[in-house]
Write a protein that holds these residues in place. Sequence first.
Motif, short mmCIF file in Angstrom:
data_model
loop_
_atom_site.label_atom_id
_atom_site.label_comp_id
_atom_site.label_asym_id
_atom_site.label_seq_id
_atom_site.Cartn_x
_atom_site.Cartn_y
_atom_site.Cartn_z
N ASN A 1 0.80 -1.22 0.00
CA ASN A 1 0.00 0.00 0.00
C ASN A 1 0.84 1.28 0.00
O ASN A 1 0.30 2.37 0.19
N GLU A 2 2.14 1.14 -0.24
CA GLU A 2 3.02 2.30 -0.16
C GLU A 2 2.60 3.42 -1.12
O GLU A 2 2.65 4.61 -0.77
N ALA A 3 2.15 3.05 -2.32
CA ALA A 3 1.71 4.06 -3.28
C ALA A 3 0.50 4.83 -2.77
O ALA A 3 0.30 6.00 -3.11
N LEU A 4 -0.31 4.18 -1.95
CA LEU A 4 -1.50 4.83 -1.40
C LEU A 4 -1.17 5.67 -0.17
O LEU A 4 -1.67 6.78 -0.02
N THR A 5 -0.33 5.13 0.70
CA THR A 5 0.00 5.87 1.93
C THR A 5 0.80 7.13 1.62
O THR A 5 0.74 8.10 2.38
N SER A 6 1.53 7.13 0.51
CA SER A 6 2.33 8.30 0.15
C SER A 6 1.55 9.30 -0.69
O SER A 6 2.09 10.36 -1.05
N ASN A 7 0.31 9.00 -1.00
CA ASN A 7 -0.55 9.91 -1.75
C ASN A 7 -1.37 10.73 -0.74
O ASN A 7 -2.26 10.20 -0.07
N PRO A 8 -1.10 12.03 -0.62
CA PRO A 8 -1.76 12.85 0.41
C PRO A 8 -3.28 12.81 0.33
O PRO A 8 -3.96 12.75 1.36
N ASP A 9 -3.82 12.84 -0.88
CA ASP A 9 -5.28 12.83 -1.02
C ASP A 9 -5.88 11.50 -0.57
O ASP A 9 -6.90 11.48 0.13
N PHE A 10 -5.23 10.40 -0.97
CA PHE A 10 -5.76 9.09 -0.58
C PHE A 10 -5.57 8.86 0.92
O PHE A 10 -6.45 8.32 1.59
N ALA B 1 -5.61 11.10 3.21
CA ALA B 1 -6.64 11.89 3.89
C ALA B 1 -8.00 11.20 3.77
O ALA B 1 -8.80 11.21 4.73
N TRP B 2 -8.28 10.60 2.60
CA TRP B 2 -9.56 9.91 2.42
C TRP B 2 -9.68 8.73 3.36
O TRP B 2 -10.73 8.54 4.00
N VAL B 3 -8.62 7.92 3.47
CA VAL B 3 -8.66 6.76 4.36
C VAL B 3 -8.92 7.21 5.79
O VAL B 3 -9.78 6.64 6.50
N LYS B 4 -8.21 8.22 6.23
CA LYS B 4 -8.35 8.66 7.62
C LYS B 4 -9.72 9.27 7.89
O LYS B 4 -10.28 9.11 8.98
N SER B 5 -10.28 9.96 6.90
CA SER B 5 -11.60 10.55 7.10
C SER B 5 -12.70 9.51 7.01
O SER B 5 -13.75 9.62 7.65
N ARG B 6 -12.48 8.46 6.24
CA ARG B 6 -13.49 7.42 6.01
C ARG B 6 -13.50 6.36 7.11
O ARG B 6 -14.50 5.67 7.30
N THR B 7 -12.40 6.25 7.85
CA THR B 7 -12.27 5.22 8.89
C THR B 7 -12.59 5.81 10.26
O THR B 7 -11.98 6.81 10.65
#
Length: 255
Positions: free
Chosen positions: A197-206, A208-214
């Motif tokens: 998931n490194e490509a996702l964790t290093s994407n600021p928008d994604f 932020a989405w994960v943290k807001s959605r969880t």
Amino acid sequence: MATNLFDLTGKTALITGSSRGLGRAFAEGLASAGASVILNGMNRERLDAAEQEMTQSGYHVEIAAFDVTDESEVKSAFAKFDKAGINIDILINNAGVQFRKPMVELETSDWHRVIDTNLTSAFVVGREAAKRMIERGYGKIINIGSLTSELARATVAPYTVAKGGIKMLTKAMAAEWGEHGIQANAIGPGYMLTDMNEALTSNPDFDAWVKSRTPARRWGKPEELAGTAIYLSSAASDYVNGQIIYADGGMISVL
């Protein structure tokens, strides 16, 4: 209630794809509960490093390097276990890959690669383990699903289909093997801090989405899955069969 329900002393666990990431976390967790662990993967250097580190921590660890997508290699590995007198009491089908591309651009070869690695391998390895478990009247099989066992996201169609299949494969295993003392269950991790998931964790928008959605407002840590794996590997879950437990910080429960 007995205090040793979660004790895995005397049990042997095979964890596929366990040189790093979630598989390594499962291996560490089960070893900490007393199990002997067999690490699996194809990168011998990573396997050797994982074995050395875990051995230094006082765990009993062995290596079985084979390709879970190659049926002949899987059968050969189990033949070697038989010859060595090794009984696989616990199997965690963890090996998996991700591939992101819109379906209209997806090559059939990439579709098959993801399905073969994430779903078909769980059937093949699970079948070989179950043949031996049925003879002994005991076994624990844990398949690794995903939030996509329930929900879809764009650009990960083969992964979504494979993980949906894992949910139903788990139920099929329970239906056929439950009478033989085997429990087959699954874990559905949420968004975890792993190399995959490194490509996702290093994407600021994604991120932020994960943290807001969880509801937990953060990504999960691989080691936070260990408790669920220990539970499903132990006597504490002897009447739990065909289930999938989502360890996702609450994501799948909210709109």
